[in-house]
Write a protein that holds these residues in place. Structure first.
Motif, PDB file in Angstrom:
ATOM      1  N   GLU A  36       0.813  -1.216   0.000  1.00  0.00           N
ATOM      2  CA  GLU A  36       0.000   0.000   0.000  1.00  0.00           C
ATOM      3  C   GLU A  36       0.848   1.269   0.000  1.00  0.00           C
ATOM      4  O   GLU A  36       0.461   2.285  -0.563  1.00  0.00           O
ATOM      5  CB  GLU A  36      -0.931   0.007   1.215  1.00  0.00           C
ATOM      6  N   GLU A  37       2.027   1.222   0.635  1.00  0.00           N
ATOM      7  CA  GLU A  37       2.890   2.403   0.717  1.00  0.00           C
ATOM      8  C   GLU A  37       4.052   2.332  -0.256  1.00  0.00           C
ATOM      9  O   GLU A  37       5.012   3.094  -0.157  1.00  0.00           O
ATOM     10  CB  GLU A  37       3.406   2.567   2.144  1.00  0.00           C
ATOM     11  N   GLY A  38       3.964   1.397  -1.215  1.00  0.00           N
ATOM     12  CA  GLY A  38       5.026   1.272  -2.201  1.00  0.00           C
ATOM     13  C   GLY A  38       6.183   0.431  -1.693  1.00  0.00           C
ATOM     14  O   GLY A  38       6.279   0.116  -0.502  1.00  0.00           O
ATOM     15  N   MET A  39       7.087   0.075  -2.607  1.00  0.00           N
ATOM     16  CA  MET A  39       8.258  -0.736  -2.256  1.00  0.00           C
ATOM     17  C   MET A  39       9.475  -0.217  -3.003  1.00  0.00           C
ATOM     18  O   MET A  39       9.364   0.308  -4.109  1.00  0.00           O
ATOM     19  CB  MET A  39       8.032  -2.211  -2.616  1.00  0.00           C
ATOM     20  N   THR A  40      10.642  -0.358  -2.392  1.00  0.00           N
ATOM     21  CA  THR A  40      11.886   0.031  -3.038  1.00  0.00           C
ATOM     22  C   THR A  40      12.379  -1.105  -3.929  1.00  0.00           C
ATOM     23  O   THR A  40      12.007  -2.273  -3.749  1.00  0.00           O
ATOM     24  CB  THR A  40      12.973   0.346  -2.001  1.00  0.00           C
ATOM     25  N   ALA A  41      13.243  -0.770  -4.885  1.00  0.00           N
ATOM     26  CA  ALA A  41      13.824  -1.784  -5.758  1.00  0.00           C
ATOM     27  C   ALA A  41      14.650  -2.783  -4.956  1.00  0.00           C
ATOM     28  O   ALA A  41      14.670  -3.983  -5.257  1.00  0.00           O
ATOM     29  CB  ALA A  41      14.689  -1.107  -6.830  1.00  0.00           C
ATOM     30  N   GLU A  42      15.332  -2.288  -3.924  1.00  0.00           N
ATOM     31  CA  GLU A  42      16.162  -3.166  -3.099  1.00  0.00           C
ATOM     32  C   GLU A  42      15.316  -4.222  -2.394  1.00  0.00           C
ATOM     33  O   GLU A  42      15.668  -5.410  -2.368  1.00  0.00           O
ATOM     34  CB  GLU A  42      16.927  -2.339  -2.068  1.00  0.00           C
ATOM     35  N   LYS A  43      14.163  -3.801  -1.839  1.00  0.00           N
ATOM     36  CA  LYS A  43      13.310  -4.743  -1.125  1.00  0.00           C
ATOM     37  C   LYS A  43      12.692  -5.754  -2.076  1.00  0.00           C
ATOM     38  O   LYS A  43      12.648  -6.962  -1.783  1.00  0.00           O
ATOM     39  CB  LYS A  43      12.215  -3.987  -0.378  1.00  0.00           C
ATOM     40  N   ILE A  44      12.214  -5.297  -3.219  1.00  0.00           N
ATOM     41  CA  ILE A  44      11.625  -6.224  -4.185  1.00  0.00           C
ATOM     42  C   ILE A  44      12.676  -7.203  -4.689  1.00  0.00           C
ATOM     43  O   ILE A  44      12.405  -8.394  -4.867  1.00  0.00           O
ATOM     44  CB  ILE A  44      10.993  -5.449  -5.357  1.00  0.00           C
ATOM     45  N   ARG A  48      19.302  -5.530  -7.013  1.00  0.00           N
ATOM     46  CA  ARG A  48      18.572  -4.269  -6.958  1.00  0.00           C
ATOM     47  C   ARG A  48      18.499  -3.610  -8.330  1.00  0.00           C
ATOM     48  O   ARG A  48      17.458  -3.086  -8.724  1.00  0.00           O
ATOM     49  CB  ARG A  48      19.258  -3.312  -5.974  1.00  0.00           C
ATOM     50  N   SER A  49      19.616  -3.643  -9.086  1.00  0.00           N
ATOM     51  CA  SER A  49      19.630  -3.000 -10.394  1.00  0.00           C
ATOM     52  C   SER A  49      18.669  -3.683 -11.361  1.00  0.00           C
ATOM     53  O   SER A  49      18.025  -3.022 -12.183  1.00  0.00           O
ATOM     54  CB  SER A  49      21.052  -2.985 -10.972  1.00  0.00           C
ATOM     55  N   ALA A  85      15.887  -5.370 -10.445  1.00  0.00           N
ATOM     56  CA  ALA A  85      14.543  -4.985 -10.003  1.00  0.00           C
ATOM     57  C   ALA A  85      14.218  -3.563 -10.433  1.00  0.00           C
ATOM     58  O   ALA A  85      13.106  -3.278 -10.896  1.00  0.00           O
ATOM     59  CB  ALA A  85      14.446  -5.114  -8.485  1.00  0.00           C
ATOM     60  N   ARG A  86      15.196  -2.666 -10.323  1.00  0.00           N
ATOM     61  CA  ARG A  86      14.960  -1.272 -10.688  1.00  0.00           C
ATOM     62  C   ARG A  86      14.690  -1.139 -12.183  1.00  0.00           C
ATOM     63  O   ARG A  86      13.861  -0.327 -12.610  1.00  0.00           O
ATOM     64  CB  ARG A  86      16.166  -0.416 -10.281  1.00  0.00           C
ATOM     65  N   ARG A  87      15.364  -1.967 -12.994  1.00  0.00           N
ATOM     66  CA  ARG A  87      15.143  -1.926 -14.449  1.00  0.00           C
ATOM     67  C   ARG A  87      13.693  -2.281 -14.783  1.00  0.00           C
ATOM     68  O   ARG A  87      13.051  -1.623 -15.598  1.00  0.00           O
ATOM     69  CB  ARG A  87      16.110  -2.881 -15.144  1.00  0.00           C
ATOM     70  N   TYR A  88      13.184  -3.332 -14.147  1.00  0.00           N
ATOM     71  CA  TYR A  88      11.796  -3.725 -14.381  1.00  0.00           C
ATOM     72  C   TYR A  88      10.829  -2.658 -13.875  1.00  0.00           C
ATOM     73  O   TYR A  88       9.827  -2.340 -14.530  1.00  0.00           O
ATOM     74  CB  TYR A  88      11.502  -5.063 -13.684  1.00  0.00           C
ATOM     75  N   LEU A  89      11.123  -2.115 -12.700  1.00  0.00           N
ATOM     76  CA  LEU A  89      10.240  -1.111 -12.119  1.00  0.00           C
ATOM     77  C   LEU A  89      10.193   0.159 -12.968  1.00  0.00           C
ATOM     78  O   LEU A  89       9.120   0.738 -13.177  1.00  0.00           O
ATOM     79  CB  LEU A  89      10.702  -0.783 -10.696  1.00  0.00           C
ATOM     80  N   GLU A  90      11.342   0.582 -13.471  1.00  0.00           N
ATOM     81  CA  GLU A  90      11.372   1.772 -14.316  1.00  0.00           C
ATOM     82  C   GLU A  90      10.655   1.522 -15.645  1.00  0.00           C
ATOM     83  O   GLU A  90      10.053   2.431 -16.224  1.00  0.00           O
ATOM     84  CB  GLU A  90      12.815   2.221 -14.562  1.00  0.00           C
ATOM     85  N   TYR A  91      10.721   0.279 -16.117  1.00  0.00           N
ATOM     86  CA  TYR A  91       9.976  -0.061 -17.326  1.00  0.00           C
ATOM     87  C   TYR A  91       8.478   0.078 -17.072  1.00  0.00           C
ATOM     88  O   TYR A  91       7.735   0.614 -17.906  1.00  0.00           O
ATOM     89  CB  TYR A  91      10.310  -1.484 -17.780  1.00  0.00           C
ATOM     90  N   LEU A  92       8.011  -0.392 -15.901  1.00  0.00           N
ATOM     91  CA  LEU A  92       6.596  -0.244 -15.546  1.00  0.00           C
ATOM     92  C   LEU A  92       6.205   1.227 -15.463  1.00  0.00           C
ATOM     93  O   LEU A  92       5.092   1.607 -15.852  1.00  0.00           O
ATOM     94  CB  LEU A  92       6.321  -0.929 -14.209  1.00  0.00           C
ATOM     95  N   VAL A  93       7.126   2.061 -14.962  1.00  0.00           N
ATOM     96  CA  VAL A  93       6.847   3.499 -14.872  1.00  0.00           C
ATOM     97  C   VAL A  93       6.710   4.102 -16.263  1.00  0.00           C
ATOM     98  O   VAL A  93       5.780   4.871 -16.529  1.00  0.00           O
ATOM     99  CB  VAL A  93       7.956   4.215 -14.067  1.00  0.00           C
TER     100      VAL A  93
END
Length: 229
Positions: A176-184, A192-193, A195-203
């Motif tokens: 509900e409060e979001g998640m960091t790339a490191e945690k995911i 982390r990098s 996870a961040r690549r996938y997350l930025e793609y979703l953005v």
């Protein structure tokens, strides 16, 4: 014959810093003179090396990279800056733009985009090589890309695995409060990098959002949240 341009890499992820170094070796005409993983370390390198070009990440362990822009201008006035980051928040991009950075590259980084940026920078740098007045064409070049193809919308990045993406969106859906790339990354067993690549793609696909959360201590966290239909 081109001068060799000395480059300082400021990047908290050593693996990404190594990729920058390998890309630079492939291009030629540039040489890496140092690499810093934190803002404090970067300040020491900037004053000691006075590099021609700084490749600057935004998310550093002890500060935002944008906080270093004015420091670089003050302590190494002839250094130029190219920002390479996953940060796409308007406020951060605005600070970089107003800070006079030569280019702003979003991760995930490709060799073609990296090469285009560095070669464009070198052409613009060489416009200052002469003395006296600059011709109008050289002045216009300084504020324009040498290759307009870079203005085309970016293609979908390769290497997006549907199973990994499903895991990431599943975790985001419960946060509900979001998640960091490191945690995911820890939750699904990837770096982390990655996870961040996938997350930025979703953005970029407007399926997720991101915001900087400032705590009482430490650096701000970039948290991602899934956009509900």
């Amino acid at each position: 014959m081109h001068e060799t341009i000395e480059v300082l890499i400021i990047e908290d992820d050593q693996r990404i810093a190594d990729i920058h170094r390998r890309f630079i070796d492939k291009i030629g005409g540039f040489t890496v003179v140092g690499s810093a993983n934190t803002g404090a370390e970067a300040k020491d390198w900037i004053e000691a090396l006075q590099p021609d070009l700084v490749l600057l990440d935004v998310y550093l362990p002890d500060m935002l990279g944008t906080e270093l822009i004015s420091y670089i201008h003050e302590h190494s006035g002839d250094s130029d800056i190219i920002v390479i980051t996953a940060a796409a928040e308007a406020e951060i991009v605005k600070k970089a733009f107003r800070g006079g950075v030569a280019d702003y590259i979003l991760k995930p980084l490709t060799l073609d985009r990296f090469r285009e940026s560095l070669l464009s920078y070198r052409v613009k740098r060489e416009a200052f090589a002469g003395e006296g007045k600059l011709p109008e064409g050289s002045i216009r070049l300084l504020w324009n890309k040498t290759d307009t193809a870079s203005a085309e919308p970016a293609a979908t990045p390769k290497g997006i695995d549907p199973i990994t993406m499903e895991k990431i969106t599943g975790f985001l859906d419960t946060a509900e409060e979001g998640m960091t790339a490191e945690k995911i990354g820890r939750e699904i067993g990837v770096s982390r990098s990655t996870a961040r690549r996938y997350l930025e793609y979703l953005v970029t696909e407007k399926k997720a959002g991101a915001e900087l959360i400032y705590g009482m201590i430490g650096r701000p966290e970039r948290r991602y949240f899934l956009k509900k239909p």
